[in-house]
Design an enzyme around this catalytic site. Structure first.
Site, PDB file in Angstrom:
ATOM      1  CG  ASP A 152      -1.865   1.180   1.198  1.00 40.92           C
ATOM      2  OD1 ASP A 152      -2.670   1.236   0.256  1.00 40.92           O
ATOM      3  OD2 ASP A 152      -1.794   2.048   2.084  1.00 40.92           O
ATOM      4  CD  GLU A 170      -5.077   1.020  -3.574  1.00 39.72           C
ATOM      5  OE1 GLU A 170      -6.186   1.533  -3.463  1.00 39.72           O
ATOM      6  OE2 GLU A 170      -4.050   1.505  -3.066  1.00 39.72           O
ATOM      7  CG  ASP A 213       0.098   4.099   5.519  1.00 33.80           C
ATOM      8  OD1 ASP A 213      -0.986   4.533   5.084  1.00 33.80           O
ATOM      9  OD2 ASP A 213       1.073   4.830   5.783  1.00 33.80           O
TER      10      ASP A 213
END
Ligand code: ZN
Length: 465
Positions: free
Chosen positions: A262, A351, A433
């Site tokens: 992330d 992502e 996070d």
């Protein structure tokens, strides 16, 4: 460094080359070479503009004719035929134009026809520029046909001096099976690269790796692109390389549990595995912060100068230098992070940021982190392919930050400034996070029927409770 698919080719030692790779070096040109570099970059601009002007003129004439025909009531097909936008037609057209062989070739003062300075420069500069113009137009028309993802692409911009980054490309016009010593673009010694028409050009930095790969037939140069940024020239050698050795691609020591990556708000990225254990975190190091601080100072200094003054020129070049420093530092950091992740994990989950379609964020810190994360994903994707690591790309609507990694509860709202995730449902308090990274690691490519992963997790927790 690119991820463009390439067809495989054979090297002089019989190696199969299929991996797109770029090596970049800073260049230390002599005075003569520096002048020629600038001329080549100018010639590239000139050539691209030549093609854009022709195409634009043709489009304008056709649309005017179509309007007239529409008024008359005939079938609106203009009598002026459309131009071919293919790269080879551009190359042929420009060659005959600059050599004085076409009707509209320029006429010089002494009566000769053709572009009078064409012999001063390598002809390849014009041909590569023609290819670039064709590619830009192809992007434009693909976007207009709706065949291109991302933000719409307008008609290519004319290349104004001082507005575009000075750059040009030279091809290595030799097949890969020829010995490295007979290639037009080659190393003449550890610190000199020979470029056609330029002779040996001095490079900075270690070249041992690329020279060794070329010598062993594990890398073949397709082209050299020269680019000037903040006053400094760099050369990018683009080509194809052999696959990495098997040992590099299948490491037994890799982490078997999927690892989610992330983007951090403060750090570059945070990685954690599907078991909920922190894996690795890459801090935005001090050097980058210092570089960013000096960038800010240089920006403010520029704002205080008078337009057109000597001071403004100095401030502008100082700003460009700070900018280059930030970019280089960040690139180095991102390479370190992507390399480490690909070396240590067998499955990486990232992502899909869809950078082209992303809404531009006005906050500097945020947009910098977005840019770094886009670059990190890009590097992870191509390095993973080299090393045989699986990458799962999560669609960007997956609520990785808003989901609780403990119980699967999804918050409706989560402020960007909240550094800690605290769950009201199960009481979990965890770094924001880290929580998002764990959720990404647990994401599954295909959800089993209608039961979502979150529901499965919840069911598992309830059954153990
Ligand atoms: Zn919870």
């Amino acid at each position: 460094m690119t991820s463009r698919p390439t067809t495989s080719t054979l090297s002089h030692t019989g190696q199969v080359l299929s991996r797109a790779v770029t090596f970049q070096f800073a260049v230390d040109p002599n005075a003569q070479q520096r002048i020629l570099f600038a001329k080549c970059a100018g010639a590239r601009r000139f050539t691209v503009n030549h093609h854009l002007a022709r195409v634009k003129g043709n489009l304008d004439v056709r649309s005017a004719e179509r309007e007239v025909l529409g008024e008359v009531g005939e079938s609106p097909e203009p009598s002026t035929s459309s131009l071919s936008w293919a790269a080879f037609s551009f190359i042929n057209e420009f060659n005959s134009w600059k050599n004085g062989e076409s009707e509209d070739s320029p006429v010089n003062e002494d009566g000769t026809r053709g572009l009078c300075w064409r012999h001063e420069l390598p002809g390849d500069v014009f041909e590569c520029a023609s290819v670039d113009a064709a590619r830009a137009l192809e992007n434009f028309s693909a976007s207009r046909r709706g065949e291109r993802s991302g933000a719409p692409v307008g008609f290519p911009r004319f290349q104004a001096k001082g507005k575009v980054t000075p750059s040009f490309r030279l091809r290595n016009r030799a097949t890969s099976v020829r010995a490295p010593s007979s290639q037009p673009i080659r190393f003449t010694d550890p610190s000199h690269l020979r470029l056609p028409r330029f002779g040996p050009v001095k490079l900075f930095g270690p070249t041992r790796k690329v020279r060794r790969m070329i010598y062993l037939g594990r890398f073949h140069v397709y082209s050299a692109t020269l680019t000037q940024r903040a006053g400094r020239w760099t050369v990018s050698l683009t080509g194809v390389a052999a696959k990495l050795h098997q040992a590099e691609r299948s490491r037994a020591s890799r982490h078997a549990v999927p690892v989610g990556v992330d983007r951090g708000v403060i750090s570059l990225c945070v990685a954690a595995d599907a078991n909920g254990a922190p894996f690795e975190s890459f801090e935005g190091v001090k050097t980058l912060k210092q570089a960013q601080a000096s960038l800010k100072a240089a920006n403010q200094a520029l704002a205080r100068t008078t337009p057109g003054s000597k001071g403004r020129q100095r401030a502008r070049s100082r700003l460009a230098k700070s900018h280059r420093k930030v970019v280089n530092t960040r690139r180095h950091l991102v390479h370190q992070a992507s390399r480490s992740l690909v070396d240590r994990a067998q499955v990486l989950v990232i992502e899909d940021l869809n950078v082209a379609g992303m809404v531009r964020n006005r906050r500097l810190a945020r947009s910098i982190s977005d840019a770094a994360m886009g670059e990190l994903s890009r590097q992870i994707l191509y390095k993973a392919r080299w090393h045989g690591v699986e990458v799962r790309v999560v669609d960007r609507y997956f609520p990785s930050s808003k989901t609780c990694s403990g119980c699967g509860d999804v918050k409706t709202d989560l402020d960007l400034s909240t550094r800690t995730y605290s769950c009201w449902a199960c009481g979990l308090v965890i770094d924001r996070d880290l929580n998002a990274a764990i959720n990404l690691a647990r994401w599954q490519p295909k959800e089993p029927s209608t039961v979502t992963l979150l529901e499965l997790t919840r069911a598992a927790l309830l059954s153990t409770a």
